[in-house]
Scaffold this active site. Structure first.
Site, PDB file in Angstrom:
ATOM      1  N   LYS A   1      44.572  45.851  32.681  1.00  0.00           N
ATOM      2  CA  LYS A   1      44.384  47.135  32.006  1.00  0.00           C
ATOM      3  C   LYS A   1      45.643  47.990  32.128  1.00  0.00           C
ATOM      4  O   LYS A   1      46.246  48.064  33.189  1.00  0.00           O
ATOM      5  CB  LYS A   1      43.195  47.899  32.587  1.00  0.00           C
ATOM      6  CG  LYS A   1      42.937  49.254  31.898  1.00  0.00           C
ATOM      7  CD  LYS A   1      41.590  49.818  32.274  1.00  0.00           C
ATOM      8  CE  LYS A   1      41.567  50.413  33.652  1.00  0.00           C
ATOM      9  NZ  LYS A   1      42.462  51.611  33.775  1.00  0.00           N
TER      10      LYS A   1
ATOM     11  N   GLU B   1      47.468  51.893  31.006  1.00  0.00           N
ATOM     12  CA  GLU B   1      47.250  53.264  30.561  1.00  0.00           C
ATOM     13  C   GLU B   1      48.263  53.633  29.475  1.00  0.00           C
ATOM     14  O   GLU B   1      49.440  53.275  29.572  1.00  0.00           O
ATOM     15  CB  GLU B   1      47.402  54.239  31.738  1.00  0.00           C
ATOM     16  CG  GLU B   1      46.344  54.077  32.812  1.00  0.00           C
ATOM     17  CD  GLU B   1      46.477  55.123  33.919  1.00  0.00           C
ATOM     18  OE1 GLU B   1      47.311  56.051  33.767  1.00  0.00           O
ATOM     19  OE2 GLU B   1      45.763  55.004  34.929  1.00  0.00           O
TER      20      GLU B   1
ATOM     21  N   GLU C   1      38.652  58.071  29.437  1.00  0.00           N
ATOM     22  CA  GLU C   1      38.421  58.855  30.653  1.00  0.00           C
ATOM     23  C   GLU C   1      38.459  60.346  30.352  1.00  0.00           C
ATOM     24  O   GLU C   1      39.463  60.882  29.879  1.00  0.00           O
ATOM     25  CB  GLU C   1      39.445  58.517  31.733  1.00  0.00           C
ATOM     26  CG  GLU C   1      39.217  59.281  33.030  1.00  0.00           C
ATOM     27  CD  GLU C   1      39.995  58.756  34.221  1.00  0.00           C
ATOM     28  OE1 GLU C   1      39.931  59.384  35.295  1.00  0.00           O
ATOM     29  OE2 GLU C   1      40.669  57.713  34.078  1.00  0.00           O
TER      30      GLU C   1
END
Length: 281
Positions: A174, A176, A240
């Site tokens: 993953k 960002e 998020e």
């Protein structure tokens, strides 16, 4: 679940998705033919705890209508993907029985080491914890966070992602970021490394932890970034602390699953930090 994962692997080159579904306890006429004296009273007692047939069909309808989202080898309950963090073998072995995805998050820096930010988490730390988690994960999809300063360019990202995949035997990594990491995502996907995206609050670089998507420019940017990441080849994206309306809009407009962390129930799934869930943080 083991058969689902086995069949998904066997059919991975055929562009066929394989998922398992649990409709939950459904109130049907099954067992009504039982003539035992306790049969009818028992069904009446249990009825309030059962779901209606319509509710029971939601997961099946959800998968049948949400086409080409790239999700395979998953277990669906009540139309949602269930995801939790794990940082060790013992915790992973417990949540593996109840979650679809297990994330080895760089949040371990704050949770376990009391770091002020995730910037202090190293690649070696992520690899060591992920190797432990891998022992405990048998059925769930295991995703590992790429830590800060390990993907400053495509070459560095590919080198470090390959190392993580090799050392930890994880299923995906993953990253960002939005538009800035598109070349990185394309490079990894081209090299057959599955990538999960992460938008909204980006803990590795965030200066101010506030909800995203309140202003029009934020809304436009996040929506555009989500579509760019999907086009680049990510199989899912974490949202998020994204405002409810925007999280819903992104989820509706993307074909890939959205995983929310503080971003409303409209996302396709939810992720929880296990220590928060257990109340031990």
């Amino acid at each position: 679940m083991l058969f689902t994962r086995y069949l998904a692997i066997k059919l991975s080159t055929e562009n066929i998705s394989v998922n398992a579904i649990h409709p939950g306890g459904v109130n049907t006429s099954l067992g009504s033919q039982n003539k035992a004296w306790y049969s009818k009273p028992l069904r009446l007692i249990l009825r309030p705890f059962f779901r209606s047939p319509l509710k029971g069909a939601e997961s099946i309808i959800y998968l049948a209508t949400k086409q080409d989202d790239g999700v395979t080898r998953e277990f669906f309950v009540e139309s949602k993907i269930h995801k939790s963090t794990a940082y060790s073998k013992n915790i992973a072995s417990i949540i593996d029985k109840h979650c679809d995805l297990v994330l080895v998050g760089d949040s371990l820096g704050s949770v376990l080491y009391n770091y002020k930010s995730t910037k202090e988490v190293t690649l070696d730390t992520m690899i060591n914890h992920s190797k432990s988690v891998r022992i405990g994960v048998k059925k769930s999809l295991m995703v590992v966070d790429m830590p800060y300063n390990t993907y400053r360019n495509s070459n560095e990202a590919l080198k470090n992602a390959r190392l993580v995949m090799k050392k930890t035997k994880c299923d995906a990594v993953k990253f960002e970021g939005g538009k800035k990491i598109i070349p990185i995502v394309k490079s990894l996907v081209k090299n057959k490394i599955p990538v999960m995206g992460h938008l909204g609050i980006l803990p590795q670089t965030e200066k101010k932890f506030v909800f995203k998507g309140k202003k029009q420019d934020e809304i436009s940017k996040l929506l555009k970034d989500a579509k760019l990441l999907e086009a680049a080849g990510i199989f899912s994206v974490v949202l998020e602390c994204v405002e409810t309306k925007l999280a819903k809009k992104i989820t509706e407009q993307l074909k890939i699953p959205t995983i929310g962390i503080g971003s409303s129930a409209y996302c396709d799934g939810q992720v929880l930090v296990i220590d928060d869930l257990l109340g031990i943080s």
